[in-house]
Motif scaffolding. Structure first.
Motif: not given
Lengths: 216, 658
Positions: B412-431, B450-458
């Motif tokens: 997903q995206f924000d208005g500051q030029g960042y993308a955010y990707t869910s990392l299922f195995l790492d259980s984390a959100i990458a900016r 994040v806790h745990y096994n993140v799928g989609h993000i919004a």
């Protein structure tokens, strides 16, 4: 001519009118304005009551125009059935049916007073002068009539006894706090009434000397 | 004259003073400047809250009567519904029934209109009353959410539903006649011209029978473009069409926008054409479909496809217009680009210039440039796959790969030029940073557990041309130890992250105990204009017009014509009229009920014991149900919403004479 002048008062001599135009213009203008305000008031609500209860955070409001009701009438009727009150639209049906023509007549009478230069002018203006009081008195009558004649078989008849809602001010019925206040139409009618009163003062000041002179 | 003016001025002043008295505004006491009040500090110390905890609490607490800033529309997974949540408080506002009957909303328990909606999604003779709702898509205007409609798919039966945001009710379900599962849905084109739907598990074209030994020849997927008529608020199947695609198991899709307007993208993960057989000595599906290094990103030009359909170059299969595969290839509708094997999400950047493919089995996101894709197409820089579809040269279209971590799924995206990707195995959100032309500028910025096994993000409006940033919700599949235990079936964990600053901060955990959300979309609350009551008393909420069966107070009646009985009823606090219904065994009953209320929240329910009837009759609505009085006896029907102090009295007797 003399008979007519006896009835509607003396005419202003042209030279006197030229000399003191303002003196005769003031009552005329005030009466005209009063008639205008009365006519405008027909299009505005004369009275409104707002009912507040916890489950109605915005309140429920009924606005009474001279010839009809607006606002949350069906909702208020729905609630009123619990205490056995009749539907609001059944109140003052005769008054509502003649109200518009009635106010037009009041305004015409005030206009007629412009042309009457003796004390009969006061009589012509009297209905308009008293109209706000007449309206409120009639409304109070209907409120009392409705509040006193509750259906004794209604579900809440044991907890809400017959009562007399106040035509103005704050009241309490069951969980509802009610606030009744004049609407803009009534304020205009009151203003018209005040203008008529002031107008009559200036009318007397302008025409009394002429009437006295006529007598003399 | 002077005196007159004086009198008028006094009068006017008097009037305005009286008018001014009429209203006084309430004022809240503002918080004093400086530290938190002593009692708040005491609470924080007693509970062992950190400064971050306190900040998170203050960001998400919504005092009574205050409204949230965003709506989150979250799929309910295999509960088959759509869950509406307020952000940042993360309070559930509604659980909209979509594919599954739901008694509170009177959905699929007698209400004829809702039964018809559900029946439109039946598969052949089988009455389908479940669904696996996956990906909600809010309607868009110029690539921005417009708050009018939301679509959601049912992966299990290849269906798409239309939900009306005026009254938050499902209005239509359409079934794709040629497939049985549709994971790559729903995604709307920038002006909601079409709702995109992609097959997941390939089946023989036309959804016939064919043995798996004929997989390569007979099995196919389709990408369906459901035409949406915004005026009618309905998908129009007759104006919709499908594009036949190879049986590569298409996965998620996304519509292009701005720079990529007119295009759409879908991933795939079984170019191996593997068909299972773990009892026949073959590997499991999970390894069988993961053998090749590359699968294919599907790139298709939906605008050109619509022109090809308009030109009549289609076949009608089971009533659906289908552009056959050779036509799609020959007309320049369909292209492939190699992508690291078995990816998951594909997401287009807000400017439409880049397409981000999340690796799933590969620690990278692979970014494709739309400009490079168009150049490769113009240069015919491709080879053909076994089905004759052009496969663009990977090096010519791939712009950059960014290594984010293990199991990247969705972006997903924000208005500051960042993308955010869910990392299922790492259980984390990458900016990470969208770099533009220079591949070196695309870099990982930070990772938030994040806790745990993140799928989609919004993220807030995070897939539009104009993302808001601010909040991001991680839809985690596992909650494990986050909440009070409730037995072996655990709630999902929806975690709210504050992405307005740096670093990203986790600020709320919400247990989701009514379904397993997949994707969600977050829209600014002020874009929605829901109704409080229907436009007029006697309203047909599905057809959105006055109901021919509307019944006014005082016009209630029971009409008998042979053994057909029609009842016209009203509901109002606190009575149902009529409150006596006398039937004979075997009567066919059609019963219309109008809620004649106009007050906010004056809903009446209706349940008829022993007949499986449950209705929700919202203020102004007219609802119809039918049944056959097949068992004699004495029944009670009553209002199920606690509508008033005399709610228990709001009932009626239905007598069925033997």
């Amino acid at each position: 001519m003399a008979n007519i002048e006896k009835l509607i008062g003396p005419r202003v001599p042209p030279e006197e009118l030229r000399a003191h135009r303002g003196r005769y213009l003031i009552p005329t203008a005030l009466f005209l304005l009063a008639a205008l305000l009365l006519l405008i008031s027909v299009f505005l609500p004369y009275w409104q009551m707002t009912l507040y209860a916890p489950q109605y955070p915005k309140g429920l409001t009924v606005q009474a125009y001279l010839n009809h009701l607006e606002g949350d009438v069906s909702e208020i009727d729905g609630l009123n059935h619990y205490i056995g009150m009749r539907p609001l639209n059944e109140a003052a049906t005769f008054e509502k049916s003649i109200s518009i023509i009635g106010v037009a007549v009041l305004a015409l009478l005030v206009l007629a007073a412009v042309f009457v230069h003796n004390r009969w002018a006061a009589l012509l203006a009297l209905p308009a002068l008293l109209f706000p009081v007449i309206f409120l008195a009639d409304l109070q009558y209907w409120l009392a009539n409705f509040g006193q004649n509750l259906d004794p078989t209604a579900p809440l008849s044991s907890s809400v006894k017959p009562f007399v809602p106040k035509v103005l001010g704050v009241g309490v019925v069951a969980q509802f706090k009610t606030i009744a206040r004049p609407g803009p139409g009534l304020w205009l009618a009151i203003a018209a009434s005040a203008l008529v009163l002031v107008g009559l003062y200036f009318h007397r000041r302008a025409y009394k000397p002429l009437v006295d002179a006529q007598k003399g | 004259m002077k005196r007159l003016i004086l009198v008028s001025v006094v009068l006017l002043l008097l009037l305005s003073a009286l008018a001014g008295c009429a209203r006084k505004k309430e004022q809240a006491t503002p918080l004093p400047a400086g530290a938190l009040p002593a009692d708040a500090m005491a609470i924080a110390q007693e509970r062992g809250l950190t400064p971050d905890d306190i900040a998170a609490a203050l960001k998400t607490y919504m005092p009574s009567g205050k409204w949230d800033e965003y709506y989150l529309f979250s799929s309910g997974g295999h509960s088959g519904n759509l869950i509406v949540i307020g952000v940042p408080s993360m309070r559930i506002l509604k659980n909209i029934a979509v594919f599954t009957p739901e008694a509170w909303q009177g959905y699929g328990y007698g209400d004829k209109a809702t039964e018809e909606i559900l029946d439109a999604g039946n598969v052949g003779d089988v009455k389908i009353r479940m669904g696996d709702s996956h990906h909600p898509a809010l309607s868009e205007t110029n690539g921005d959410y417009d708050g009018q409609w939301v679509f959601i798919n049912d992966k299990a039966n290849a269906r798409v539903a239309v939900i009306d945001l005026r009254d938050f009710r499902t209005k239509q379900i359409v079934k794709d006649p040629n497939i049985i599962s549709n994971h790559g849905s729903t995604f709307v084109t920038p002006n909601t011209e079409y709702v995109i739907q992609g097959t997941q598990y390939a089946t023989p074209l036309g959804w016939d029978y064919a043995p798996l030994s004929e997989y390569k020849e007979k099995y196919r997927g389709v990408i369906t473009l459901w035409k949406f008529d915004r005026e009618k608020g309905r998908i129009v199947p007759e104006e919709s069409f499908s594009i036949e695609v190879p049986p590569y198991w298409q996965d998620l899709c996304d519509a292009g926008k701005l720079a990529s307007d007119g295009w759409a993208f879908c991933n795939s993960f079984n170019t191996e054409l593997f068909t299972g057989g773990n009892m026949q000595g073959n590997p499991q599906f999970e390894s069988g479909v993961s053998q090749r290094d590359m699968d294919y990103l599907h790139i298709f030009n939906w605008r050109k496809a619509a022109e090809v359909v308009a030109a009549g170059k289609y076949e009608v299969i089971n009533g659906m217009r289908v552009i056959r595969l050779p036509t799609a290839a020959a007309e320049g509708i369909l292209f492939f680009a190699p992508e690291p094997k078995s990816p998951h999400g594909v997401d287009v950047t807000p400017d439409g210039q880049y397409v981000v493919v999340s690796g799933k089995l590969d620690p990278h996101v692979t970014v494709y440039s739309m400009a490079k894709i168009e150049k490769a197409i113009a240069d015919r820089n491709w080879t053909l796959d076994d089905y004759g579809v052009p496969v663009l040269n990977y090096d010519a279209v791939m712009h950059v790969q960014v290594e984010l971590g293990l199991g990247p799924l969705h972006t997903q995206f924000d208005g500051q030029g960042y993308a955010y990707t869910s990392l299922f195995l790492d259980s984390a959100i990458a900016r990470w940073k969208l770099g533009g032309d220079d591949p070196a500028a695309w870099t990982l910025v930070e990772k938030t557990p994040v806790h745990y096994n993140v799928g989609h993000i919004a993220a807030a409006e995070g897939d539009t041309v104009n993302p808001d940033g601010k909040y991001l919700v991680a839809l985690n599949k596992w909650a494990v130890d986050r909440f009070l235990p409730v037995g072996p079936l655990l709630p999902q964990n929806l975690q709210l992250l504050d992405i307005s600053g740096s670093p990203v901060k986790l600020i709320y955990d919400m247990p989701m105990g009514i379904g397993e959300p997949h994707y969600a979309q977050m829209i600014k609350a002020d874009k929605l204009k829901p109704l409080n009551v229907y436009p007029q008393v006697g309203w047909d909420a599905i057809e959105w017009k006055p109901s021919p069966y509307a019944t006014k107070k005082g016009e209630e009646r029971i009409e008998r014509n042979g053994n057909h009985v029609t009842i016209y009823s009203t509901s109002i606090r606190s009575h149902i009229t009529p409150d006596r219904v006398e039937l004979k065994k075997g009567d066919h009953v059609t019963w219309h009920i109008t809620n004649v209320e106009t007050a906010h929240d004056a809903v009446h329910g209706f349940q008829l014991g022993g007949q499986n009837i449950s209705l929700s009759i919202e203020p102004g609505a007219t609802v119809t149900f039918e049944f056959v009085a097949s068992q004699d006896g004495t029944y009670a029907y009553y209002c199920t919403e606690f509508c008033s102090a005399l709610h228990l009295e709001m009932m009626g007797y239905m007598l069925v004479e033997p």
